[in-house]
Structure formats: C-alpha cells, structure tokens
Scaffold this active site. Sequence first.
Site, PDB file in Angstrom:
ATOM      1  N   LYS A 135       0.863  -1.181   0.000  1.00 56.89           N
ATOM      2  CA  LYS A 135       0.000   0.000   0.000  1.00 56.89           C
ATOM      3  C   LYS A 135       0.897   1.226   0.000  1.00 56.89           C
ATOM      4  O   LYS A 135       1.379   1.661   1.045  1.00 56.89           O
ATOM      5  CB  LYS A 135      -0.922  -0.035   1.226  1.00 56.89           C
ATOM      6  N   PRO A 136       1.169   1.816  -1.176  1.00 50.26           N
ATOM      7  CA  PRO A 136       2.020   3.009  -1.225  1.00 50.26           C
ATOM      8  C   PRO A 136       1.279   4.223  -0.665  1.00 50.26           C
ATOM      9  O   PRO A 136       0.051   4.225  -0.534  1.00 50.26           O
ATOM     10  CB  PRO A 136       2.299   3.177  -2.718  1.00 50.26           C
ATOM     11  N   SER A 137       2.039   5.257  -0.359  1.00 44.00           N
ATOM     12  CA  SER A 137       1.445   6.517   0.076  1.00 44.00           C
ATOM     13  C   SER A 137       0.678   7.148  -1.081  1.00 44.00           C
ATOM     14  O   SER A 137       1.088   7.066  -2.238  1.00 44.00           O
ATOM     15  CB  SER A 137       2.535   7.481   0.547  1.00 44.00           C
ATOM     16  N   GLY A 189       6.901   4.769   8.385  1.00 42.31           N
ATOM     17  CA  GLY A 189       6.070   5.948   8.571  1.00 42.31           C
ATOM     18  C   GLY A 189       6.226   6.524   9.967  1.00 42.31           C
ATOM     19  O   GLY A 189       7.225   6.290  10.640  1.00 42.31           O
ATOM     20  N   SER A 190       5.213   7.214  10.418  1.00 42.40           N
ATOM     21  CA  SER A 190       5.280   7.897  11.713  1.00 42.40           C
ATOM     22  C   SER A 190       4.936   6.964  12.863  1.00 42.40           C
ATOM     23  O   SER A 190       4.282   5.927  12.682  1.00 42.40           O
ATOM     24  CB  SER A 190       4.310   9.079  11.738  1.00 42.40           C
ATOM     25  N   THR A 191       5.350   7.340  14.054  1.00 42.48           N
ATOM     26  CA  THR A 191       5.023   6.584  15.257  1.00 42.48           C
ATOM     27  C   THR A 191       3.515   6.545  15.460  1.00 42.48           C
ATOM     28  O   THR A 191       2.955   5.497  15.850  1.00 42.48           O
ATOM     29  CB  THR A 191       5.700   7.215  16.485  1.00 42.48           C
ATOM     30  N   GLU A 229       9.287   0.718  10.971  1.00 43.57           N
ATOM     31  CA  GLU A 229      10.307   1.754  11.071  1.00 43.57           C
ATOM     32  C   GLU A 229       9.578   3.077  11.192  1.00 43.57           C
ATOM     33  O   GLU A 229       8.912   3.524  10.253  1.00 43.57           O
ATOM     34  CB  GLU A 229      11.217   1.731   9.844  1.00 43.57           C
ATOM     35  N   CYS A 273      13.828  10.040   7.450  1.00 47.01           N
ATOM     36  CA  CYS A 273      13.611   9.688   8.856  1.00 47.01           C
ATOM     37  C   CYS A 273      14.902   9.720   9.664  1.00 47.01           C
ATOM     38  O   CYS A 273      14.867   9.939  10.886  1.00 47.01           O
ATOM     39  CB  CYS A 273      12.962   8.318   8.956  1.00 47.01           C
TER      40      CYS A 273
END
Length: 481
Positions: free
Chosen positions: A179-181, A232-234, A255, A289
């Site tokens: 699933k890409p952004s 991606g983000s936390t 990650e 990141c």
Amino acid sequence: MNPMLKYGHKKLYIDGKLSEAADQKKFEVICPATEEPIATIAWANQVDTQRALIAAQEGFEFWSQLPLQERLDWIDKLRNKLIENEELLRSSIMYEMGKIWEGSGEDFTSIINSLQYYSEEIKKRNDIAIDDKEGTHVHHLKQQPLGVAVAFLAYNFPLLNLGFKLGPALAAGCSIILKPSEFSPLSAYIIGELCQEINFPKGVINIICGDVKEVGIPLCESKIPRLVTMIGSTETAQKLIQQSSKTSIKRYSMECGGNAPFIVFEDANMDLAVNTGAALKIGNSGQICVAPNRFFVQESVINDFCDGMVTKFKNAKIGFGRENKPDMGPLTNEASVEKVHSIIIKAITQGGELLFGGRPIEGTGFYFEPTVIKLDNRAEVLNHEIFGPVALIVPFKTKEEAIALANNTDAGLASYVFSENKETLNYFADKLEFGEVQLNGVKYDIYLPHGGVKNSGIGVDCSTYALDDYLIKKRVSLALQ
C-alpha cells in the site's frame, strides 16, 4: 484518459492482473514541483481490498511451496525487468516527489539491490541443529515462510521503501500486499504493470492504494495477514497495531519516525561535520527519517558550525528537473510546507535566532528555504520531528550534557557524533539510546541493519535480520529409539 497527463492512468495490480477499482474511482497524482497532475491511479475500495487479501492468501499457498531456485528465478526476472525500465521508474519518482534526478537513483538502486541481496541471503537460511543434552532426541530448527505480509509505505522514498519490504518477503516465500502513500503511488503502480508484463505468479505481489477506511483498516483487521510492516510515523504505527490486533495476533515490523541528534565536538573535523550535516538536511529536502533533527554543537565552536551551515544552505541550488541539476527539490505537499513553517515560527517564539531562511519560497511548487536556527536547549520545539530542510542548532559544554540532550526524546532511530577523540566516540556509542550510531560519517546499505528503539520502531529493515520477520522457526524433535 486525459491525454495531457504525463503518465496517463494506472490500474490496481491484484492477483496478477491490472484492474480498475470496483467503483471506478480515480485519484490524481500531483507533482509537488509544478502543482500539476501527472497521472491518475485507480483508487481502491473495500471490495478491491478483499480481492487483494484473498489473492495474496492464494498466492502465498503457491509461492511458499515453490522450490527455492524457482522463486529466485522469478525474483531475478523481476529484477531484470526493473533494470530494463530504469528510466521510466526514476522519471516517475522525480515527478511524483519533485525529487532531484540523482535522488531518484538512490530509490531505484535500493530496490534492485534488495532483490539481489535477499536472493543470496535466503540461501544461507538452512536448518539449524540443536544439541540434546540428554542424548535422547535429535532436534533441528526449520525456517519456513510466515504467510501474507501487508506493507504500508511512506512517501519520501517510494521505491526504496517498497524494496525494503519486497526483497525479504519474496525471498522468504511470503506473498505481499503493498500500500504506497497516496502522495507517491505512481512508481509502485508502474511496478504492478511490469509484474504483469512478465506474468509474475498471480497473487504473490498485490499493489493497491485508497482511503484508510476502505483499504488501511480492512487490511489490518483481516485475519489473513500474518505480518503488518510499515515505514512511517510513530502515530501511524500505533494505529496500525491497534487496528490489526483486534482480530488476530500478528507480527509487526515498523520503522517509525526519528528525532536524530547530530553531536559535534570542538575537536571534530569541522568541514566534515558541516558537509555531512548540510547534505543530510538538503538531501530529499530533509524528508528523511534519519536526517538530523537536533544539532548539538560544543559551544566553543558553535559559531563556526553555524557559519558553515549557513554558507552551505545559501549555496544550495533549489529547483526541479534533470537539466537544471538542483541540489534540493520541493516538499511533498502544502501540508508539509505548513508544518515546517509552523515549527520554525515556534522555534523563534521559543527564543531561537534565525540565521538563514525560514520561509516558504513564493511561486509555483511546494518549495521551502533551507533554514538555520540557533536556540536554547530548553526549547520545546526540539521534541518535534521536522521532516524538512531545517537545522536547529543548540550549544553544549560537556559530553555528559550532550548525552542527556540527545537522549531526551521518545524517538530512537539514528544518531551522529563527530569527534577526533576515540574515547569520546566509544562513550557515545555505548550511551546513545538509538538503533544506529554513526561516528564521523554516514553509511547506509542493504546489508546493514536499519531499525530503531523506543518509539522509533519494531524489527529491522535491511540486512539478514530483516528476513526473520518473514520466517517462522519451527522446532522438530525426533526421539531416538
């Protein structure tokens, strides 16, 4: 299809076939350098998501049973197809990200290297013998494919991120749903086209993009996936874990965001430190990141470091296109510009001294000035990941103070230290609470483990250790008669 779109219309890739979304919905891909649409993609809904899940399960049943050499032959065929289409893939990345041409090369090389590396590395995963202390049994540990993997990808490195997941999954014998952004889905959809061209085994690779409610949540809540992996983000990782744990126990490899410290001592090679720090902030417009977020510089040399960074940023060529050869492109979207600008305003409000930059660049495209701000170590803004070309520079006196400042974050991905003193370097290698400690330079490659601690993630991308996320370890014990 709009003939004015540079890349036309791209379809979902599910079960070995290209297809429109079930409801025929389309989504425009915008080039952040020109703010113009460059393509449309089929925009998946829940029907498409369920098709992808079923296809991936059936694909796993085939792929996991295929003899290893046949799997590797297919991976090699895919790799060769990507190499044949390097120009197309790199160009698509440049346009969907506004990325400089040289930067698109890093993306492309990463997916090629990943497919090659894991094809070699999986051959080393043989059964492991376990000694029986009493001499009553013979034991060995088998390593077998885990199952269906679902990968959620960040926008900043479209094919690098895809390659980090695709390589180990295919080599291990897993099928995968990618699933890409929505901000950079074009190159992933082109991968789907290339898979179809070579008749890659159906269901093994599936590529879809759509709304969170229509794609993200159904992928997570399904019992089919055995691994949910992400870059991606936390905050996104927390949501994925919550959603995916409702129906079944799954593995996670994630990650997440970083808040990297960049520590410079007075005995450091100043040119090296400045060049490295500036390159990491200008590269990919700071949307990395592992890019330094907080620069901690010993107070006796902080002015020299600040001057060096300002000079580098002043000389950075900002623009778009292969012929122009810029050093830095735009941010990904308007929201990114607004976020970076708000962080700068907050830093200045909290006592920061603006030394250079600080504003969006007027005109077409989501460009932002590379920015240098000197501020006090108590500034709350140091707790925010910037994800843009901004250097927040803070003075320190002692190595103990530097350690305390660096570790004062919930994140723990990358860290950097510059000093000519070996004892100092060893001290920081031991004390820094980060998954990566880079001393007097930077090195990333597919064979080097990449992962974080604390809120920066679970598991590892790259290196042989990434295969562990896609394999189960089964103990087989035979009783001796």
